[in-house]
Design a protein around this motif. Structure first.
Motif, PDB file in Angstrom:
ATOM      1  N   LEU A 189      12.876  20.511  34.514  1.00 25.41           N
ATOM      2  CA  LEU A 189      14.211  21.093  34.328  1.00 25.41           C
ATOM      3  C   LEU A 189      14.146  22.611  34.435  1.00 25.41           C
ATOM      4  O   LEU A 189      15.001  23.236  35.082  1.00 25.41           O
ATOM      5  N   LEU A 190      13.125  23.211  33.808  1.00 27.11           N
ATOM      6  CA  LEU A 190      12.961  24.657  33.892  1.00 27.11           C
ATOM      7  C   LEU A 190      12.605  25.078  35.315  1.00 27.11           C
ATOM      8  O   LEU A 190      13.142  26.062  35.839  1.00 27.11           O
ATOM      9  N   LYS A 191      11.726  24.313  35.947  1.00 22.91           N
ATOM     10  CA  LYS A 191      11.362  24.608  37.328  1.00 22.91           C
ATOM     11  C   LYS A 191      12.594  24.559  38.225  1.00 22.91           C
ATOM     12  O   LYS A 191      12.815  25.452  39.059  1.00 22.91           O
ATOM     13  N   GLY A 192      13.413  23.517  38.062  1.00 24.51           N
ATOM     14  CA  GLY A 192      14.621  23.393  38.864  1.00 24.51           C
ATOM     15  C   GLY A 192      15.575  24.550  38.641  1.00 24.51           C
ATOM     16  O   GLY A 192      16.210  25.044  39.586  1.00 24.51           O
ATOM     17  N   ALA A 193      15.677  24.995  37.387  1.00 28.66           N
ATOM     18  CA  ALA A 193      16.561  26.127  37.072  1.00 28.66           C
ATOM     19  C   ALA A 193      16.067  27.405  37.745  1.00 28.66           C
ATOM     20  O   ALA A 193      16.859  28.179  38.298  1.00 28.66           O
ATOM     21  N   ILE A 194      14.751  27.642  37.715  1.00 31.51           N
ATOM     22  CA  ILE A 194      14.178  28.842  38.339  1.00 31.51           C
ATOM     23  C   ILE A 194      14.347  28.787  39.853  1.00 31.51           C
ATOM     24  O   ILE A 194      14.753  29.769  40.494  1.00 31.51           O
ATOM     25  N   VAL A 195      14.039  27.627  40.431  1.00 31.06           N
ATOM     26  CA  VAL A 195      14.193  27.450  41.885  1.00 31.06           C
ATOM     27  C   VAL A 195      15.653  27.650  42.295  1.00 31.06           C
ATOM     28  O   VAL A 195      15.954  28.306  43.301  1.00 31.06           O
ATOM     29  N   SER A 196      16.565  27.095  41.506  1.00 32.08           N
ATOM     30  CA  SER A 196      17.999  27.220  41.808  1.00 32.08           C
ATOM     31  C   SER A 196      18.452  28.671  41.745  1.00 32.08           C
ATOM     32  O   SER A 196      19.200  29.141  42.608  1.00 32.08           O
ATOM     33  N   LEU A 197      17.993  29.395  40.718  1.00 34.88           N
ATOM     34  CA  LEU A 197      18.368  30.796  40.569  1.00 34.88           C
ATOM     35  C   LEU A 197      17.862  31.629  41.746  1.00 34.88           C
ATOM     36  O   LEU A 197      18.611  32.433  42.329  1.00 34.88           O
ATOM     37  N   LEU A 198      16.603  31.433  42.114  1.00 33.77           N
ATOM     38  CA  LEU A 198      16.029  32.179  43.229  1.00 33.77           C
ATOM     39  C   LEU A 198      16.724  31.831  44.549  1.00 33.77           C
ATOM     40  O   LEU A 198      16.977  32.705  45.384  1.00 33.77           O
ATOM     41  N   THR A 199      17.042  30.553  44.714  1.00 34.59           N
ATOM     42  CA  THR A 199      17.758  30.125  45.923  1.00 34.59           C
ATOM     43  C   THR A 199      19.129  30.780  45.996  1.00 34.59           C
ATOM     44  O   THR A 199      19.553  31.257  47.056  1.00 34.59           O
ATOM     45  N   ALA A 200      19.821  30.809  44.860  1.00 34.71           N
ATOM     46  CA  ALA A 200      21.144  31.438  44.818  1.00 34.71           C
ATOM     47  C   ALA A 200      21.065  32.920  45.177  1.00 34.71           C
ATOM     48  O   ALA A 200      21.981  33.467  45.802  1.00 34.71           O
TER      49      ALA A 200
END
Length: 202
Positions: free
Chosen positions: A171-182
């Motif tokens: 969940l944390l990994k997905g949040a970090i990946v999502s933020l960087l992608t955004a």
């Protein structure tokens, strides 16, 4: 035909970049045992998926794994690479499907949130059924569970480790990946599409 050729090139580039990023892992000992390392290799995969669609995302994930194996041979009998491919696809494919229907900021946020949740679920299931049993051949299962229990006392079984450590980790990994992608997607997408426009104008 030119567009298809360009997409192939882009998928190769995104996959190669993802493979390099996959080599750099950071442990998160406050969430999961240190043998779980966080990498941001899904960022270029997700960017490519948003730009070219969910099928491209699957291809980029496959390229990522193949290039990574060329750079660093498997130490898990390909079990880890297979799990990484499936877990990565569980993030980017649903996200790509949602974003393809409505290409708005709100849709992108929803897409990444859904993808993150599904990645956490897939990661927990795959770890419980495949990864943890596999690693138990190299480290006693009780030691693996003890490492999880030292972080989260509720861990007392393989599924407990998967639910209380692996799922929050993803969940944390997905949040970090999502933020960087955004943060990077719009700029990269603009470069891709502006290049297309220049070719059309020419």
């Amino acid at each position: 035909m030119k567009l298809k050729t360009k997409q192939v090139v882009l998928m190769g580039m995104f996959g190669a970049l993802a493979a390099v990023l996959m080599l750099f892992e950071v442990p998160l000992p406050f969430i999961a045992p240190s043998f779980y390392g966080l990498d941001i290799s899904e960022v270029p995969v997700l960017v490519g998926t948003f730009a070219m669609g969910p099928v491209a995302g699957i291809v980029i994930e496959a390229v990522k794994i193949l290039v990574k194996l060329l750079l660093k041979p498997s130490t898990t009998g390909f079990v880890g690479e297979f799990a990484n491919f499936v877990i990565g696809c569980s993030l980017v494919v649903p996200a790509g499907l949602i974003y393809r229907r409505h290409k708005t900021k709100g849709s992108a946020v929803l897409a990444m949130a859904v993808g993150t949740i599904l990645m956490a679920i897939a990661g927990a299931v795959l770890n419980a059924l495949a990864m943890i049993p596999f690693y138990s051949h190299f480290m006693p299962l009780e030691n693996i569970l003890a490492a999880g229990a030292a972080i989260q006392p509720a861990v007392s079984s393989v599924w407990g480790l998967a639910i209380f450590c692996v799922a929050p980790f993803n969940l944390l990994k997905g949040a970090i990946v999502s933020l960087l992608t955004a943060l990077v997607y719009k700029r990269i997408s603009s470069l891709i599409h502006s290049a297309d426009c220049e070719k059309c104008a020419a």
